[in-house]
Write a protein that holds these residues in place. Structure first.
Motif, PDB file in Angstrom:
ATOM      1  N   GLN A  23      -0.723   2.505  13.823  1.00 39.48           N
ATOM      2  CA  GLN A  23      -1.530   3.150  12.803  1.00 39.48           C
ATOM      3  C   GLN A  23      -1.983   4.495  13.336  1.00 39.48           C
ATOM      4  OE1 GLN A  23      -4.771   0.820  11.313  1.00 39.48           O
ATOM      5  NE2 GLN A  23      -5.380   2.343   9.802  1.00 39.48           N
ATOM      6  N   HIS A  24      -1.851   5.524  12.491  1.00 37.95           N
ATOM      7  CA  HIS A  24      -2.236   6.857  12.928  1.00 37.95           C
ATOM      8  C   HIS A  24      -3.589   7.224  12.343  1.00 37.95           C
ATOM      9  CE1 HIS A  24      -1.726  10.876  14.526  1.00 37.95           C
ATOM     10  NE2 HIS A  24      -2.140  11.350  13.359  1.00 37.95           N
ATOM     11  N   HIS A  25      -4.427   7.866  13.154  1.00 44.13           N
ATOM     12  CA  HIS A  25      -5.756   8.312  12.740  1.00 44.13           C
ATOM     13  C   HIS A  25      -5.888   9.805  13.005  1.00 44.13           C
ATOM     14  CE1 HIS A  25      -6.869   4.013  12.873  1.00 44.13           C
ATOM     15  NE2 HIS A  25      -6.226   3.995  14.023  1.00 44.13           N
ATOM     16  N   ARG A  26      -6.706  10.440  12.191  1.00 42.69           N
ATOM     17  CA  ARG A  26      -7.026  11.844  12.471  1.00 42.69           C
ATOM     18  C   ARG A  26      -7.848  11.933  13.748  1.00 42.69           C
ATOM     19  NH1 ARG A  26     -11.043  15.829  10.935  1.00 42.69           N
ATOM     20  NH2 ARG A  26     -10.045  17.877  10.654  1.00 42.69           N
ATOM     21  N   THR A  27      -8.817  11.010  13.900  1.00 42.30           N
ATOM     22  CA  THR A  27      -9.712  11.030  15.052  1.00 42.30           C
ATOM     23  C   THR A  27     -10.071   9.604  15.453  1.00 42.30           C
ATOM     24  OG1 THR A  27     -10.733  12.982  14.012  1.00 42.30           O
ATOM     25  CG2 THR A  27     -11.803  12.112  15.996  1.00 42.30           C
ATOM     26  N   ASN A  65      -2.228   2.223  18.191  1.00 41.43           N
ATOM     27  CA  ASN A  65      -2.906   3.286  17.457  1.00 41.43           C
ATOM     28  C   ASN A  65      -2.622   4.648  18.074  1.00 41.43           C
ATOM     29  OD1 ASN A  65      -5.111   1.942  15.431  1.00 41.43           O
ATOM     30  ND2 ASN A  65      -4.828   0.665  17.248  1.00 41.43           N
ATOM     31  N   THR A  66      -2.349   5.619  17.211  1.00 42.24           N
ATOM     32  CA  THR A  66      -2.187   6.997  17.651  1.00 42.24           C
ATOM     33  C   THR A  66      -3.233   7.850  16.939  1.00 42.24           C
ATOM     34  OG1 THR A  66      -0.554   7.449  15.914  1.00 42.24           O
ATOM     35  CG2 THR A  66       0.281   6.714  18.061  1.00 42.24           C
ATOM     36  N   MET A  67      -3.491   9.024  17.470  1.00 42.07           N
ATOM     37  CA  MET A  67      -4.531   9.874  16.905  1.00 42.07           C
ATOM     38  C   MET A  67      -4.282  11.345  17.251  1.00 42.07           C
ATOM     39  SD  MET A  67      -5.274   8.514  20.017  1.00 42.07           S
ATOM     40  CE  MET A  67      -5.856   6.898  19.525  1.00 42.07           C
ATOM     41  N   ASP A  68      -4.775  12.237  16.388  1.00 48.29           N
ATOM     42  CA  ASP A  68      -4.686  13.668  16.675  1.00 48.29           C
ATOM     43  C   ASP A  68      -5.714  14.063  17.735  1.00 48.29           C
ATOM     44  OD1 ASP A  68      -2.715  13.998  14.697  1.00 48.29           O
ATOM     45  OD2 ASP A  68      -4.223  14.277  13.138  1.00 48.29           O
ATOM     46  N   THR A  69      -6.933  13.497  17.613  1.00 52.10           N
ATOM     47  CA  THR A  69      -8.012  13.804  18.554  1.00 52.10           C
ATOM     48  C   THR A  69      -8.645  12.508  19.032  1.00 52.10           C
ATOM     49  OG1 THR A  69      -8.502  15.906  17.441  1.00 52.10           O
ATOM     50  CG2 THR A  69     -10.211  15.010  18.889  1.00 52.10           C
ATOM     51  N   LEU A  70      -8.886  12.428  20.331  1.00 55.47           N
ATOM     52  CA  LEU A  70      -9.546  11.275  20.931  1.00 55.47           C
ATOM     53  C   LEU A  70     -10.796  11.759  21.658  1.00 55.47           C
ATOM     54  CD1 LEU A  70      -9.699   8.294  21.905  1.00 55.47           C
ATOM     55  CD2 LEU A  70      -8.184   8.942  23.800  1.00 55.47           C
ATOM     56  N   TYR A  71     -11.942  11.232  21.238  1.00 60.63           N
ATOM     57  CA  TYR A  71     -13.200  11.520  21.924  1.00 60.63           C
ATOM     58  C   TYR A  71     -13.556  10.326  22.816  1.00 60.63           C
ATOM     59  CZ  TYR A  71     -14.095  15.409  18.686  1.00 60.63           C
ATOM     60  OH  TYR A  71     -14.016  16.582  17.967  1.00 60.63           O
ATOM     61  N   SER A 110     -18.247  -5.659  22.153  1.00 55.83           N
ATOM     62  CA  SER A 110     -17.765  -5.569  20.778  1.00 55.83           C
ATOM     63  C   SER A 110     -16.282  -5.258  20.657  1.00 55.83           C
ATOM     64  CB  SER A 110     -18.552  -4.492  20.025  1.00 55.83           C
ATOM     65  OG  SER A 110     -19.939  -4.686  20.157  1.00 55.83           O
ATOM     66  N   CYS A 111     -15.722  -4.555  21.654  1.00 57.85           N
ATOM     67  CA  CYS A 111     -14.321  -4.116  21.614  1.00 57.85           C
ATOM     68  C   CYS A 111     -14.057  -3.363  20.316  1.00 57.85           C
ATOM     69  CB  CYS A 111     -13.371  -5.297  21.772  1.00 57.85           C
ATOM     70  SG  CYS A 111     -13.624  -6.196  23.311  1.00 57.85           S
ATOM     71  N   SER A 112     -14.812  -2.282  20.122  1.00 53.92           N
ATOM     72  CA  SER A 112     -14.784  -1.556  18.855  1.00 53.92           C
ATOM     73  C   SER A 112     -14.477  -0.082  19.067  1.00 53.92           C
ATOM     74  CB  SER A 112     -16.139  -1.702  18.145  1.00 53.92           C
ATOM     75  OG  SER A 112     -17.190  -1.216  18.965  1.00 53.92           O
ATOM     76  N   ALA A 113     -13.930   0.524  18.010  1.00 52.23           N
ATOM     77  CA  ALA A 113     -13.644   1.953  18.000  1.00 52.23           C
ATOM     78  C   ALA A 113     -14.050   2.505  16.645  1.00 52.23           C
ATOM     79  CB  ALA A 113     -12.167   2.210  18.248  1.00 52.23           C
ATOM     80  N   LEU A 114     -14.518   3.735  16.633  1.00 52.88           N
ATOM     81  CA  LEU A 114     -14.765   4.445  15.380  1.00 52.88           C
ATOM     82  C   LEU A 114     -13.534   5.284  15.091  1.00 52.88           C
ATOM     83  CD1 LEU A 114     -16.895   5.260  13.155  1.00 52.88           C
ATOM     84  CD2 LEU A 114     -17.368   7.247  14.597  1.00 52.88           C
ATOM     85  N   THR A 115     -13.067   5.245  13.840  1.00 55.23           N
ATOM     86  CA  THR A 115     -11.866   5.995  13.477  1.00 55.23           C
ATOM     87  C   THR A 115     -12.116   6.841  12.232  1.00 55.23           C
ATOM     88  OG1 THR A 115     -10.974   4.207  12.084  1.00 55.23           O
ATOM     89  CG2 THR A 115     -10.365   4.195  14.424  1.00 55.23           C
ATOM     90  N   GLU A 116     -11.418   7.963  12.178  1.00 54.69           N
ATOM     91  CA  GLU A 116     -11.405   8.809  10.987  1.00 54.69           C
ATOM     92  C   GLU A 116      -9.983   8.858  10.456  1.00 54.69           C
ATOM     93  OE1 GLU A 116     -11.937  13.461   9.539  1.00 54.69           O
ATOM     94  OE2 GLU A 116     -12.034  12.956  11.682  1.00 54.69           O
ATOM     95  N   SER A 117      -9.809   8.525   9.183  1.00 56.10           N
ATOM     96  CA  SER A 117      -8.494   8.573   8.565  1.00 56.10           C
ATOM     97  C   SER A 117      -8.102  10.022   8.284  1.00 56.10           C
ATOM     98  CB  SER A 117      -8.493   7.776   7.262  1.00 56.10           C
ATOM     99  OG  SER A 117      -9.299   8.430   6.289  1.00 56.10           O
TER     100      SER A 117
END
Length: 256
Positions: free
Chosen positions: A3-7, A32-38, A225-232
């Motif tokens: 799954q690709h995410h913007r962030t 998961n792939t992403m344009d930006t990773l914080y 929690s093993c959680s991530a915040l994502t932006e579509s």
């Protein structure tokens, strides 16, 4: 299946700590792939390493995987927290392709401006008396102890990881009070700078809350929690709990 995410925002991984869920995060990065990773602080737990050096191969593999993201074209921004504060003096510098910042403003695809920082800046506004903070630390360590052994038992029975620590913590009134004070402190900072919201970590409590016209996002952790915040790509913000997603992936693989 990727799954690709913007962030993507990740924090409180705590590499070097025995409760770090490195294998689950490696699985998340694989899917998961992403344009930006914080990387929003406490990526390496230097406090834990000082107490007892522990660095299994999975932690080394994960550190390499995070760095490899920057090599492969993902913009990676590292914002140190309190457990990796020795990196803070290198703010506004580059480590290879990784940008190091104390805080940064992220603009979503919808134009929302979010302050991104670890969140330990607000400890002075949130902390209780010293004895209460000490007791809280001891209780948290005990919760992680219970969490570790409970999930060992679940794995022996073929079950997936489930955060007993997060479940218990949510039922402590004082813990919920501290979380609310932390949220108020971060949003006060956001309002002071005329921004639209905040993304932080630090307190190991993932949530997205709209409050007084501002957006509070906590991306959680990889201890409980093993959680991530994502932006579509369209700018929608959401929380992903990878233990739940992993169970869904296992079901899909079995069905196929």
């Amino acid at each position: 299946m990727k799954q690709h995410h913007r962030t993507v925002w990740l924090s409180d991984i705590h590499l070097g700590c025995k409760d770090c869920k490195a294998e689950l995060l490696l699985d998340f990065l694989e899917h998961n792939t992403m344009d930006t990773l914080y990387l929003v602080g406490d990526i390496v737990d230097f406090w834990a390493l000082k107490r007892r050096f522990m660095w299994p191969e999975s932690h080394n593999t994960l550190l390499h995987a995070l760095y490899q993201k920057s090599v492969d074209g993902t913009r990676v921004v590292y914002l140190p927290g309190n457990h990796d504060e020795i990196i803070k003096p290198y703010a506004n510098m580059l480590f290879g392709n990784i940008e190091i910042e104390r805080r940064i403003v992220h603009t979503t695809a919808t134009g929302k401006r979010l302050l991104v920082l670890h969140g330990d800046d607000f400890d002075g506004e949130v902390c209780l008396a010293k004895w209460q903070a000490w007791l809280g630390d001891k209780l948290y360590d005990f919760l992680l102890f219970l969490n570790r052994h409970y999930n060992h038992f679940r794995r022996m029975r073929g079950g997936h990881y489930w955060s007993l620590a997060a479940y218990i913590k949510k039922r402590f009134h004082k813990a919920n009070e501290a979380i609310a004070r932390y949220r108020e402190a971060t949003l006060k900072e956001v309002a002071r700078h005329g921004l639209d919201g905040v993304v932080c970590g630090h307190i190991h409590h993932p949530e997205i809350v709209e409050q007084n016209g501002l957006t509070y996002c906590n991306d959680g952790d990889w201890i409980e929690s093993c959680s991530a915040l994502t932006e579509s790509t369209s700018g929608d913000l959401s929380l992903t709990y990878w233990t739940v997603m992993q169970e869904n992936l296992d079901v899909i693989q079995l069905a196929s």
